[in-house]
Scaffold this active site. Structure first.
Site, mmCIF file in Angstrom:
data_model
loop_
_atom_site.group_PDB
_atom_site.id
_atom_site.type_symbol
_atom_site.label_atom_id
_atom_site.label_comp_id
_atom_site.label_asym_id
_atom_site.label_seq_id
_atom_site.Cartn_x
_atom_site.Cartn_y
_atom_site.Cartn_z
ATOM 1 C CB CYS A 235 -0.875 0.520 1.200
ATOM 2 S SG CYS A 235 -2.015 -1.538 1.797
ATOM 3 N NE ARG B 56 3.747 1.733 -1.027
ATOM 4 C CZ ARG B 56 5.282 1.921 -1.676
ATOM 5 N NH1 ARG B 56 6.336 1.737 -2.535
ATOM 6 N NH2 ARG B 56 5.514 0.631 -0.537
ATOM 7 C CD1 TRP C 262 -2.543 -3.223 -4.497
ATOM 8 C CD2 TRP C 262 -2.079 -5.281 -3.364
ATOM 9 N NE1 TRP C 262 -2.359 -4.928 -5.472
ATOM 10 C CE2 TRP C 262 -2.342 -5.549 -4.948
ATOM 11 C CE3 TRP C 262 -1.657 -6.248 -2.407
ATOM 12 C CZ2 TRP C 262 -2.024 -7.693 -4.997
ATOM 13 C CZ3 TRP C 262 -1.682 -7.289 -2.726
ATOM 14 C CH2 TRP C 262 -1.751 -8.085 -4.112
ATOM 15 C CG ASN D 225 3.505 -0.394 2.769
ATOM 16 O OD1 ASN D 225 3.156 -2.064 2.151
ATOM 17 N ND2 ASN D 225 4.477 -0.488 1.891
ATOM 18 N N GLY D 226 1.810 -2.880 5.191
ATOM 19 C CA GLY D 226 2.959 -4.619 5.117
ATOM 20 C C GLY D 226 2.361 -5.088 5.871
ATOM 21 C CD GLU E 158 20.858 -16.805 -7.433
ATOM 22 O OE1 GLU E 158 20.969 -17.359 -8.355
ATOM 23 O OE2 GLU E 158 21.061 -15.389 -7.229
ATOM 24 C CE LYS F 229 23.194 -12.538 -8.154
ATOM 25 N NZ LYS F 229 21.468 -13.316 -8.161
ATOM 26 C CD GLU G 115 25.028 -12.125 -11.682
ATOM 27 O OE1 GLU G 115 24.029 -12.340 -10.444
ATOM 28 O OE2 GLU G 115 24.600 -11.621 -12.968
ATOM 29 C CG HIS H 119 31.040 -38.322 -5.219
ATOM 30 N ND1 HIS H 119 30.716 -39.392 -5.544
ATOM 31 C CD2 HIS H 119 30.254 -38.232 -4.494
ATOM 32 C CE1 HIS H 119 30.152 -40.826 -4.665
ATOM 33 N NE2 HIS H 119 29.628 -39.504 -3.820
ATOM 34 C CE LYS I 165 17.229 -7.204 -13.875
ATOM 35 N NZ LYS I 165 17.482 -8.033 -13.061
HETATM 36 O O1 M6R Z 1 15.124 -11.603 -17.161
HETATM 37 P P1 M6R Z 1 15.124 -13.494 -16.724
HETATM 38 O O2 M6R Z 1 14.663 -13.954 -15.440
HETATM 39 O O3 M6R Z 1 14.948 -14.436 -17.386
HETATM 40 O O4 M6R Z 1 16.916 -13.692 -16.776
HETATM 41 C C1 M6R Z 1 17.164 -14.972 -16.531
HETATM 42 C C2 M6R Z 1 18.752 -14.387 -16.095
HETATM 43 O O5 M6R Z 1 19.583 -14.277 -17.196
HETATM 44 C C3 M6R Z 1 19.662 -14.203 -15.047
HETATM 45 O O6 M6R Z 1 18.573 -14.366 -13.677
HETATM 46 C C4 M6R Z 1 20.961 -13.903 -14.919
HETATM 47 O O7 M6R Z 1 21.199 -15.197 -14.751
HETATM 48 C C5 M6R Z 1 21.064 -12.488 -13.602
HETATM 49 N N1 M6R Z 1 22.232 -11.634 -13.738
HETATM 50 C C6 M6R Z 1 21.361 -13.561 -12.597
HETATM 51 O O8 M6R Z 1 21.559 -12.422 -11.152
#
Ligand code: M6R
Length: 608
Positions: free
Chosen positions: A2, A27, A74, A98-99, A480, A484, A487, A503, A603
């Site tokens: 909200c 929102r 909302w 809100n929450g 993940e 992270k 990258e 293994h 992105k």
């Molecule tokens: O927009 P998407 O979720 O389809 O994107 C998939 C990947 O390109 C995205 O998750 C990418 O691995 C990120 N940079 C990870 O942080």
């Protein structure tokens, strides 16, 4: 999610409150309301539906007060009607929220037994009565709020207006954003600075757990331990307000911190919180009972969200899941079952490989479903069933809030499948739903680990390679975590199932190798603890992410232990994702890397 507003003005504020609410309408717009003091008396105008309805009400029955709060809703708890519209009020105060107040049921029962009578179905009304009870006990408004806030569990931003107090507004935040705007003899509160842009660009942000006492000429901030703290106001350029970083250095940090709120928002789409049930808006479009298999394809972080969901669908709903990275699936020519269900997960909804898989599945006559964050994306448009995540725009290239919102949506889908397929009793469904409702508050608690993680990041920045280990849903989280870190810090990292260590990868362990173990104290903890022993025996440097019980029972002395709040194991990954993200972020920042725009990445990957 909200929007809330508060104004201490020099002239009648209702019009300004509505103007600010218009900027927050994104929102939510199930209902809206304003409360002011008319000659010291609390007076409200509320209306179901869009803000326009409130404006009509106000033009027929204007408000003249110089102080006011407003809300655009909302709906989470209770129908979107006028009774449930904010502000909620007692004879002594009005509040906007809100929450989600997670422990509202127990607080409501407690207040009812003290004689307080409830008029709405909302969680917010308990806040109004809780603070009123403190006022009834003789406390001042400030002391009453200070005494009440620690009783609230969950994620929230609040603004209070008190009967007879013409120069006082109080705001509070935990997990949901709140900004203070400083004017010339005027003060403002808003869910974001954009809402306050017509009035002031001098903005101070409440930090996690803060609350603030506003008079027209002063703003006094307190931290969660009620110590006065300084929160510096800064001028925010008009253009920057559109996509602002708030107090944060990077969008990635802002997005990490937004997670309690946006995960809560995403959950409210798929849960009936008051009833403790899962309610998918597209329930009639998926026949879970006839499915022999669910096929999932996605890329990167979205793929890891799918991997975690595989555990949920298989364990809770007894539904076999086949999952693949989209770039492999698209050329694999996988046979798909007649009338099968294919699920594509994507933050952007535009990733070329995932989209190609979706089109392949369409050719193969699958029912096409997609979890996407961009509601207008190609994947959303080409799907039969769209489950949106409500993470809001994700600017940082490294996905953070997109990921946890995907997990929130997937958890709800898995529970819906489990219920439909007869593997989940109503009682167990209610228990899981309660655990999901608790997540935003637990995520807010996990964010408090940042100072410890900052210290850890200094050590990690010296490493050349890092290993992440986990079992069960902590295994995809290990993947993940490694992604992270790679990258945004460019440190080489690998994620492994903890049981796979012996293994091969155990050969890598030496005194220089940090091994980050994700291990909530769950059914698999003992097994992971044995794997930690194997690493410790070879001189490996263990960084353990666990809860207090896990720390007590791990049987080794890790170099660092990050102690998480206690989370029910089934959906713990949604909370354990946060330290994983913070480790990568803090390491990258310490190394001077651009966390928002890491090299070589984009992105949205719209090419093959
Ligand atoms: O927009 P998407 O979720 O389809 O994107 C998939 C990947 O390109 C995205 O998750 C990418 O691995 C990120 N940079 C990870 O942080």
């Amino acid at each position: 999610m909200c929007g809330i507003v508060g104004i201490l003005g020099k002239e009648a504020v209702a019009t300004q409150v509505v103007e600010a609410l218009r900027r927050l309408e994104y929102r939510g717009y199930d209902s809206a309301g304003v409360a002011t003091l008319e000659n010291g008396l609390l007076t409200r105008r509320r209306a179901e539906g869009k803000l326009r309805n409130l404006e009509i009400r106000l033009s027929n029955e204007p408000l003249e007060g110089l102080i006011g709060i407003g809300h655009t809703r909302w709906a989470t708890h209770g129908k979107p009607n006028e009774t449930n519209a904010h502000p909620h009020a007692t004879a002594k105060l009005a509040v906007v929220h809100n929450g989600i107040i997670e422990n509202f049921r127990e607080l409501r029962a407690e207040l009812q037994s003290d004689g307080y009578v409830f008029a709405t179905e909302t969680d917010t009304e308990i806040v109004a009565h809780l603070v009123t009870r403190e006022l009834d006990r003789g406390k001042s408004p400030t002391d009453a709020v200070a005494a009440s806030l620690p009783r609230l569990r969950g994620a929230f931003a609040l603004a209070f207006l008190f009967q007879g107090e013409e120069d006082l507004l109080i705001g509070a935040r935990k997990g949901s954003p709140l900004a203070v705007g400083i004017g010339d003899g005027e003060m403002y509160l808003g869910s974001d600075a954009l809402a306050l842009a017509p009035f002031t660009n001098l903005i101070a942000y409440l930090e996690e757990g803060d609350w603030v006492v506003l008079h027209r000429k002063s703003a006094t901030f307190y931290d969660k331990a009620n110590n006065p703290v300084e929160r510096r106001a800064q001028r925010v350029a008009a253009g920057a307000l559109l996509v602002e970083k708030g107090n944060h250095r990077h969008f990635m940090a802002k997005e990490i911190y937004e997670q309690p709120e946006v995960v809560g928002h995403t959950l409210t789409q798929y849960l009936d919180m008051a009833a403790g049930r899962v309610r998918l808006p597209f329930a009639d479009k998926i026949d879970w009972t006839s499915l022999s298999r669910l096929s999932i394809a996605a890329c990167g972080t979205s793929y890891y969200a799918g991997l975690i969901a595989k555990y949920w669908f298989e364990r809770l709903a007894r539904l076999p899941v086949e999952i693949d990275v989209a770039s492999e699936f698209r050329y694999r020519e996988a046979p798909l079952p007649d009338n099968g269900l294919a699920l594509f997960i994507s933050q952007s909804g535009e990733t070329a490989d995932t989209l190609a898989c979706l089109r392949y599945a369409r050719q193969e006559r699958q029912v096409i479903s997609a979890i996407v964050n961009v509601a207008t994306s190609t994947m959303a448009r080409e799907s039969d069933v769209v489950a949106p995540t409500l993470a809001g725009p994700e600017i940082g290239v490294a996905s953070t809030k997109g990921f946890t919102c995907q997990l929130a949506a997937l958890a709800c889908l898995a529970l819906a499948a489990a219920r439909a397929r007869g593997h989940l009793s109503a009682e167990d469904e209610a228990r899981h739903v309660q655990n999901l409702i608790a997540l935003p508050g637990l995520m807010a608690n996990a964010l408090a680990l940042e100072p410890q993680i900052e210290k850890l990041a200094r050590e990690l920045s010296k490493a050349k390679d890092v290993l992440y280990l986990g079992r069960g849903t902590s295994f995809p989280l290990a993947l993940e975590g490694a992604l992270k870190l790679k990258e945004i810090s460019y440190i080489h990292a690998e994620g492994y199932p903890a049981g796979e260590l012996k293994h091969g990868p155990i050969a890598l362990i030496d005194e220089a190798m940090p091994v980050i173990v994700v291990a909530p104290h769950d059914a698999l903890f003992e097994k992971t603890a044995s794997n930690m022993q194997e690493v410790a025996a070879r001189g490996g440097r263990i960084i353990l992410i666990t809860n207090a019980k896990g720390a007590a029972e791990c049987g080794i002395e890790p170099e660092t232990t990050i102690i998480m709040p206690d989370v029910d194991p089934t959906f713990a990954a949604i909370v354990y994702a946060l330290p994983i993200q913070m480790i990568a972020y803090q390491t990258a920042v310490f190394m001077g890397k651009d966390a928002d725009q890491p090299r070589n990445l984009a992105k949205s990957v719209t090419v093959e």
